[in-house]
Motif scaffolding. Structure first.
Motif, short mmCIF file in Angstrom:
data_model
loop_
_atom_site.label_atom_id
_atom_site.label_comp_id
_atom_site.label_asym_id
_atom_site.label_seq_id
_atom_site.Cartn_x
_atom_site.Cartn_y
_atom_site.Cartn_z
N TRP A 1 0.41 132.15 29.57
CA TRP A 1 0.61 130.71 29.61
C TRP A 1 -0.50 130.05 30.44
O TRP A 1 -1.02 129.00 30.08
CB TRP A 1 1.97 130.40 30.22
CG TRP A 1 2.41 128.97 30.11
CD1 TRP A 1 1.73 127.87 30.55
CD2 TRP A 1 3.59 128.48 29.52
NE1 TRP A 1 2.44 126.74 30.29
CE2 TRP A 1 3.60 127.09 29.65
CE3 TRP A 1 4.68 129.09 28.92
CZ2 TRP A 1 4.63 126.29 29.19
CZ3 TRP A 1 5.70 128.30 28.46
CH2 TRP A 1 5.67 126.93 28.59
N GLY A 2 -0.87 130.69 31.54
CA GLY A 2 -1.94 130.16 32.39
C GLY A 2 -3.28 130.13 31.68
O GLY A 2 -4.06 129.18 31.84
N ASP B 1 -3.25 127.29 29.46
CA ASP B 1 -3.42 126.08 30.27
C ASP B 1 -4.88 125.85 30.64
O ASP B 1 -5.36 124.71 30.59
CB ASP B 1 -2.55 126.15 31.53
CG ASP B 1 -2.65 124.88 32.36
OD1 ASP B 1 -2.36 123.80 31.82
OD2 ASP B 1 -3.04 124.98 33.54
N ALA C 1 -7.29 125.75 37.87
CA ALA C 1 -6.54 126.39 36.79
C ALA C 1 -6.95 127.86 36.66
O ALA C 1 -6.10 128.74 36.47
CB ALA C 1 -6.77 125.64 35.48
N VAL D 1 -5.39 129.90 39.54
CA VAL D 1 -3.96 130.16 39.35
C VAL D 1 -3.78 131.39 38.47
O VAL D 1 -2.94 132.26 38.76
CB VAL D 1 -3.24 128.93 38.75
CG1 VAL D 1 -1.86 129.28 38.26
CG2 VAL D 1 -3.17 127.82 39.78
N VAL D 2 -4.56 131.50 37.41
CA VAL D 2 -4.45 132.66 36.52
C VAL D 2 -4.87 133.93 37.27
O VAL D 2 -4.20 134.97 37.16
CB VAL D 2 -5.30 132.47 35.25
CG1 VAL D 2 -5.34 133.74 34.41
CG2 VAL D 2 -4.77 131.31 34.43
N ALA E 1 -2.13 134.98 39.56
CA ALA E 1 -1.04 135.58 38.78
C ALA E 1 -1.38 137.02 38.40
O ALA E 1 -0.52 137.90 38.44
CB ALA E 1 -0.74 134.75 37.54
#
Length: 186
Positions: free
Chosen positions: A78-79, A82, A110, A113-114, A117
């Motif tokens: 999902w990231g 995004d 962005a 964040v990935v 994760a």
């Protein structure tokens, strides 16, 4: 008495052989190019326990950790979607195909964040696959998270105390990472 000493000696030799076998197995697992099955064992969550309730609860916790790993992979996917969407949005807005500094920072945020994760997924995978707590990886994940925070800081809207607090956290994590990596290299 000699019989006890002989039995004790046999037990020590057997123990040494088991430890040697374990060391050889761990060395085999570390060799690149060889596919080894990693057993899912945890000293904190043994598969075998005297109490059936505790054994059942350990199985539930191991399943929960596996579910977290699956969810983390979905979040990573999902990231990535995004990141693609954010880049697309920024490129189609006027001025067409040009990114401002603020747009670039949003794209970097962005991306980070990935990457965070992914680091969390690696932590979960290591937790599942080994009985060693990966302290260095946990600190590296925290460093990446605070680096993301630094990248997206709006210096016009924050106080000097906030900047000082973030600097202190970065310094503490950096020193911790250095100490852990220094200790593991020795």
């Amino acid at each position: 008495m000699t019989e006890q000493a002989g039995n004790s000696s046999k037990a020590n030799n057997s123990s040494k052989a088991n430890n040697s076998s374990k060391a050889n197995n761990s060395n085999k697992a570390n060799k690149p190019g060889k596919a080894q099955k990693v057993s899912i064992v945890h000293e904190e969550l043994p598969e075998e326990h005297d109490d059936p309730l505790i054994r059942f609860l350990h199985q539930i916790i191991r399943l929960a950790i596996k579910a977290l790993a699956v969810m983390m992979v979905l979040i990573i996917l999902w990231g990535v979607a995004d990141v693609v969407f954010v880049v697309y949005q920024r490129l189609v807005e006027p001025p067409f195909l040009l990114l401002s500094v603020n747009d670039i920072f949003q794209v970097f945020a962005a991306f980070m964040v990935v990457l965070i994760a992914i680091e969390i997924f690696i932590n979960i995978r290591l937790y599942l696959g080994t009985n060693v707590l990966p302290i260095q990886l946990v600190i590296a994940t925290a460093l990446m998270a605070i680096a993301r925070k630094v990248i997206i800081l709006d210096f016009d809207a924050i106080t000097p105390n906030y900047i000082f607090a973030i600097a202190t956290v970065v310094l503490a994590l950096g020193v911790s990472y250095w100490l852990v990596s220094k200790k593991s290299s020795h």
